[in-house]
Motif scaffolding. Structure first.
Motif, PDB file in Angstrom:
ATOM      1  N   LYS A   1       0.686  -1.037  -0.451  1.00  0.00           N
ATOM      2  CA  LYS A   1      -0.356  -0.099  -0.403  1.00  0.00           C
ATOM      3  C   LYS A   1       0.974   1.362   0.250  1.00  0.00           C
ATOM      4  CE  LYS A   1      -3.306  -2.604   2.061  1.00  0.00           C
ATOM      5  NZ  LYS A   1      -4.580  -2.578   0.880  1.00  0.00           N
ATOM      6  N   ASP A   2       0.769   1.578   0.923  1.00  0.00           N
ATOM      7  CA  ASP A   2       1.851   3.568   0.609  1.00  0.00           C
ATOM      8  C   ASP A   2       2.931   2.839   1.529  1.00  0.00           C
ATOM      9  OD1 ASP A   2       0.808   2.461   3.675  1.00  0.00           O
ATOM     10  OD2 ASP A   2       0.657   4.673   4.541  1.00  0.00           O
ATOM     11  N   LEU A   3       3.222   2.049   1.541  1.00  0.00           N
ATOM     12  CA  LEU A   3       4.993   2.025   2.131  1.00  0.00           C
ATOM     13  C   LEU A   3       5.855   2.692   1.013  1.00  0.00           C
ATOM     14  CD1 LEU A   3       3.567   0.188   4.163  1.00  0.00           C
ATOM     15  CD2 LEU A   3       5.851  -0.701   4.563  1.00  0.00           C
ATOM     16  N   PHE A   4       5.757   1.961  -0.392  1.00  0.00           N
ATOM     17  CA  PHE A   4       6.439   2.298  -0.897  1.00  0.00           C
ATOM     18  C   PHE A   4       5.856   2.886  -1.951  1.00  0.00           C
ATOM     19  CE2 PHE A   4       7.859  -1.790   0.216  1.00  0.00           C
ATOM     20  CZ  PHE A   4       8.887  -1.966   0.422  1.00  0.00           C
ATOM     21  N   ALA A   5       5.142   4.308  -2.238  1.00  0.00           N
ATOM     22  CA  ALA A   5       4.520   5.096  -2.999  1.00  0.00           C
ATOM     23  C   ALA A   5       5.283   5.677  -3.709  1.00  0.00           C
ATOM     24  CB  ALA A   5       2.766   5.864  -2.704  1.00  0.00           C
ATOM     25  N   HIS A   6       5.561   6.556  -3.130  1.00  0.00           N
ATOM     26  CA  HIS A   6       7.098   7.069  -4.147  1.00  0.00           C
ATOM     27  C   HIS A   6       7.939   6.108  -4.494  1.00  0.00           C
ATOM     28  CE1 HIS A   6       4.913  10.086  -1.564  1.00  0.00           C
ATOM     29  NE2 HIS A   6       5.294  10.993  -2.217  1.00  0.00           N
ATOM     30  N   VAL A   7       8.737   5.269  -4.244  1.00  0.00           N
ATOM     31  CA  VAL A   7       9.787   4.778  -5.338  1.00  0.00           C
ATOM     32  C   VAL A   7       9.126   3.861  -6.104  1.00  0.00           C
ATOM     33  CG1 VAL A   7       9.767   2.665  -3.263  1.00  0.00           C
ATOM     34  CG2 VAL A   7      11.660   3.101  -4.611  1.00  0.00           C
TER      35      VAL A   7
ATOM     36  N   ASP B   1       4.941  14.545   9.762  1.00  0.00           N
ATOM     37  CA  ASP B   1       3.783  15.409   8.883  1.00  0.00           C
ATOM     38  C   ASP B   1       4.509  15.537   7.716  1.00  0.00           C
ATOM     39  OD1 ASP B   1       1.643  16.027   8.759  1.00  0.00           O
ATOM     40  OD2 ASP B   1       2.378  18.620   8.393  1.00  0.00           O
ATOM     41  N   ARG B   2       5.839  15.782   7.515  1.00  0.00           N
ATOM     42  CA  ARG B   2       6.468  16.108   6.126  1.00  0.00           C
ATOM     43  C   ARG B   2       7.231  15.840   6.247  1.00  0.00           C
ATOM     44  NH1 ARG B   2       3.953  20.654   6.851  1.00  0.00           N
ATOM     45  NH2 ARG B   2       5.626  21.686   6.337  1.00  0.00           N
ATOM     46  N   GLY B   3       8.113  15.100   5.402  1.00  0.00           N
ATOM     47  CA  GLY B   3       9.939  14.402   5.284  1.00  0.00           C
ATOM     48  C   GLY B   3      10.530  13.628   4.521  1.00  0.00           C
ATOM     49  N   ALA B   4      11.232  12.579   4.402  1.00  0.00           N
ATOM     50  CA  ALA B   4      11.646  11.668   4.125  1.00  0.00           C
ATOM     51  C   ALA B   4      12.943  11.079   4.771  1.00  0.00           C
ATOM     52  CB  ALA B   4      12.276  12.710   2.445  1.00  0.00           C
ATOM     53  N   VAL B   5      13.502  10.304   4.591  1.00  0.00           N
ATOM     54  CA  VAL B   5      13.727   9.173   4.764  1.00  0.00           C
ATOM     55  C   VAL B   5      14.637   8.531   3.261  1.00  0.00           C
ATOM     56  CG1 VAL B   5      15.176   6.627   5.940  1.00  0.00           C
ATOM     57  CG2 VAL B   5      13.139   9.003   6.534  1.00  0.00           C
ATOM     58  N   VAL B   6      16.116   8.341   3.360  1.00  0.00           N
ATOM     59  CA  VAL B   6      16.570   7.588   2.475  1.00  0.00           C
ATOM     60  C   VAL B   6      18.235   6.566   2.656  1.00  0.00           C
ATOM     61  CG1 VAL B   6      18.283   9.372   1.222  1.00  0.00           C
ATOM     62  CG2 VAL B   6      17.999   7.080   0.244  1.00  0.00           C
TER      63      VAL B   6
ATOM     64  N   ILE C   1      19.841   1.217  -3.197  1.00  0.00           N
ATOM     65  CA  ILE C   1      19.169   1.939  -2.097  1.00  0.00           C
ATOM     66  C   ILE C   1      18.334   1.313  -1.160  1.00  0.00           C
ATOM     67  CG2 ILE C   1      17.277   3.772  -1.848  1.00  0.00           C
ATOM     68  CD1 ILE C   1      19.446   4.837  -2.740  1.00  0.00           C
ATOM     69  N   LEU C   2      18.354   0.758  -0.301  1.00  0.00           N
ATOM     70  CA  LEU C   2      17.725  -0.164   0.477  1.00  0.00           C
ATOM     71  C   LEU C   2      16.447   0.373   1.069  1.00  0.00           C
ATOM     72  CD1 LEU C   2      20.300  -1.029   3.197  1.00  0.00           C
ATOM     73  CD2 LEU C   2      20.240  -1.979   1.073  1.00  0.00           C
ATOM     74  N   ALA C   3      15.974   0.975   1.371  1.00  0.00           N
ATOM     75  CA  ALA C   3      14.876   2.079   1.968  1.00  0.00           C
ATOM     76  C   ALA C   3      14.990   3.134   1.153  1.00  0.00           C
ATOM     77  CB  ALA C   3      14.467   1.855   3.143  1.00  0.00           C
ATOM     78  N   LEU C   4      13.438   3.603   1.029  1.00  0.00           N
ATOM     79  CA  LEU C   4      13.593   5.263   0.387  1.00  0.00           C
ATOM     80  C   LEU C   4      11.653   5.729   0.763  1.00  0.00           C
ATOM     81  CD1 LEU C   4      14.231   6.769  -3.046  1.00  0.00           C
ATOM     82  CD2 LEU C   4      11.781   7.031  -2.309  1.00  0.00           C
ATOM     83  N   TYR C   5      11.282   6.565   1.396  1.00  0.00           N
ATOM     84  CA  TYR C   5      10.088   7.243   1.752  1.00  0.00           C
ATOM     85  C   TYR C   5      10.376   8.592   1.834  1.00  0.00           C
ATOM     86  CZ  TYR C   5       6.197   6.954   4.780  1.00  0.00           C
ATOM     87  OH  TYR C   5       5.202   7.131   5.815  1.00  0.00           O
ATOM     88  N   SER C   6       8.759   8.778   1.067  1.00  0.00           N
ATOM     89  CA  SER C   6       8.095  10.114   1.370  1.00  0.00           C
ATOM     90  C   SER C   6       7.668  10.542   1.675  1.00  0.00           C
ATOM     91  CB  SER C   6       8.488  10.644  -0.032  1.00  0.00           C
ATOM     92  OG  SER C   6       8.181  12.129  -0.153  1.00  0.00           O
TER      93      SER C   6
END
Length: 592
Positions: A139-145, A236-241, A250-255
């Motif tokens: 679902k929303d875990l990988f939306a942006h990648v 609320d808003r941010g990102a992790v790579v 890339i192991l994880a990419l979350y926005s």
């Protein structure tokens, strides 16, 4: 007289009069005959035109009208090719295809139906299309990648890239779905049917099978992505790579905010996860911009994470040495302007004599002001570009931003203003006009971890590309690395990672990267690492600063690099630091 009278008797007056009429009519007789021919000429012209038209239809354009006739008699039905499956690095499916039912609304837009609705419509005699649709498993875990898919529109089908697509086809709209569309889409199949005058199918004339799209084996790790998502729950808003500094994978990419991409391919009865319940809510949110991939498309001042660049630039050009010291005065006055250091402004304390290692450990602004003034803006600019700032990293995702690395010519061109020494001072601590993306910060974090190798970040297994190496003196690298190690130890600014330890008896104790922590009990291992905090002033009145934290571990043989940004989150150490810590804990507790 008598002879003449005999002549007159031989030819009657009737004959004589007829002869006279013919003579009189001689000047009018020829036009009279042509006038009578005009209808015949017109008929001949019409016949010629009809013959030419018939020749055009039967000879010149025979092929065209033959095809048109066949088109009225033959129908082509497109068989959509199943899209390729996308897997994580361990073979776990991140997106897959599932059976689906749909109809075309207005002959163009696909409407997805659940099974119950499809059966009802079938009983009413409606034409239902049985096909497959995309399902995003997490679902929303990988939306942006991963991105999502959307129906091809009437403008796109005219483009060369979509020549084999139909209006009922789907294409990737962002993320890997868009980047690798040509591989994932496959090749559509076709069925040729003969139809009667009413358009009903009479018989199948031929069939070409669809070819499924190619499989994508990514570098992503479901467990690391889950850890990143969970760690960002309160943001609320941010990102992790999260990346592997050894090869740039890339192991994880979350926005965040994220969204459920299933909304774009599921029936109206589908219940999504997260804030957005309809795809229109996602598309129209002009405040939080959920479609923005902040890892690659968000641009922010890097704050104190940039002090790594300032230190390398000053050391590499020998403007400072390892033992160069500057006195921490708390405030630096330049031309009527005052530039303070965070510690003095918060507590009124100063650090005394500070060298480059201590300056990194304590994130001392005064030291970097002085170092930048010696180094100069041109050198800072050039080294920023050398370390990958102000340029796209080349990660295989659409929508990557460049950021901004300013210099005097940039300011004059864009702002029509001259460059001041104060601009250099602000730049030295990652403020002013400098803007970076989280993926850029993560890449120079990788560089500090792997000993000076600049690698292109990538999401597909095996796609390792080294951009350059051996361009930074190893001695200078080790000086900066020593400072970053101190940031994560008592006395540094990265206090959430002081004495970081995990319980995992599978980790081999080596006394360097992994040190047994007897004080915490059996099987607890202390993991050494290097990190840097950052608190960057945000644009706008009364806006809270952006919180940064970037870290690599273990220190001597790094295998993971994490960069976190929380928009308007506050202090990097207290806000972004715990997020990085939670991801590291999950990673090392499950390490084999």
């Amino acid at each position: 007289m008598k002879k003449r009278g005999n002549v007159g008797h031989a030819f009657s007056d009737h004959i004589f009069e007829e002869r006279v009429r013919k003579k009189r009519g001689g000047s009018f007789g020829r036009p009279l005959h042509l006038y009578r021919l005009i209808p015949l000429v017109i008929l001949l012209m019409i016949f010629a035109l009809l013959s030419m038209r018939l020749f055009t239809l039967q000879v010149v354009r025979a092929s065209y009208y033959s095809k048109l006739s066949d088109a009225n008699r033959i129908r082509t039905v497109l068989i959509p090719a199943p899209r390729g499956i996308i897997f994580d690095r361990n073979g776990v499916a991140l997106v897959r295809n599932i059976p689906a039912f749909s109809i075309l609304k207005n002959g163009k837009e696909i409407e997805w139906l659940d099974q119950e609705d499809a059966l009802k419509r079938l009983t009413r005699g409606e034409s239902i299309l049985a096909t497959v649709k995309r399902e995003y498993v997490y679902k929303d875990l990988f939306a942006h990648v991963l991105g999502y898919v959307g129906q091809v529109n009437s403008d796109e089908v005219l483009l060369p890239d979509f020549r084999d697509y139909g209006l009922s086809d789907f294409t990737g709209r962002m993320g890997l779905e868009e980047k690798y569309e040509k591989f994932l889409h496959g090749r559509n199949g076709k069925q040729l049917y003969e139809v009667n005058a009413k358009g009903a199918r009479v018989r199948l004339l031929g069939e070409e099978e669809a070819v499924e799209g190619a499989v994508l084996n990514t570098t992503l790790d479901v467990n690391v992505q889950k850890a990143a998502t969970k760690a960002m729950e309160k943001v609320d808003r941010g990102a992790v790579v999260v990346s592997d500094p050894r090869d740039g994978s890339i192991l994880a990419l979350y926005s965040k905010p994220s969204f459920d991409p299933n909304l774009f391919t599921r029936e109206s009865t589908y219940t999504p996860v997260g804030t957005y319940k309809k795809k229109e809510d996602i598309l129209l949110d002009g405040e939080k911009f959920p479609l923005l991939n902040r890892v690659i498309g968000g641009i922010y001042p890097p704050g104190s994470t940039y002090k790594v660049v300032t230190a390398l630039a000053a050391l590499s050009t020998q403007k400072i040495k390892k033992d160069t010291e500057f006195e921490d005065t708390g405030v630096l006055s330049i031309g009527g302007s005052k530039f303070g250091t965070w510690n003095y402004l918060e507590s009124g304390r100063t650090e005394g004599a500070v060298d480059v290692v201590k300056a990194l450990v304590r994130s001392n602004d005064i030291f970097f002001y002085q170092a930048a003034m010696k180094t100069g803006v041109d050198t800072l600019h050039d080294w920023s570009l050398t370390l990958g700032l102000g340029r796209r990293t080349g990660i295989d995702l659409p929508g990557e931003e460049v950021g901004t690395v300013p210099d005097p010519s940039w300011k004059e061109k864009n702002l029509d203003e001259q460059w001041y020494l104060g601009d250099t001072i602000n730049m030295s601590i990652g403020q002013g006009y400098l803007e970076t993306t989280p993926i850029q910060v993560n890449r120079f974090t990788q560089l500090m971890a792997n000993g000076g190798v600049l690698i292109k970040p990538h999401l597909i297994k095996g796609d390792v590309q080294i951009i350059k190496k051996d361009f930074i003196d190893k001695d200078y690298l080790e000086v900066v690395r020593e400072g970053l190690r101190g940031v994560c130890e008592p006395g540094g600014t990265g206090y959430p990672l002081f004495n970081f330890k995990v319980k995992n008896d599978k980790i081999k104790i080596d006394g360097l990267d992994y040190v047994k922590d007897a004080s915490a009990g059996a099987n607890f291992v202390h993991v050494t690492m290097g990190c840097k905090t950052g608190t960057a002033e945000a644009h706008g009145d009364d806006a809270d600063p952006h919180a940064w934290f970037t870290v690599f571990a273990p220190f001597y043989n790094p295998e993971i690099a994490i960069t976190v940004i929380v928009e308007n989150g506050g202090q990097g150490s207290s806000v972004a630091g715990p997020i990085a810590r939670d991801i590291l804990k999950e990673y090392f507790e499950k390490k084999n």
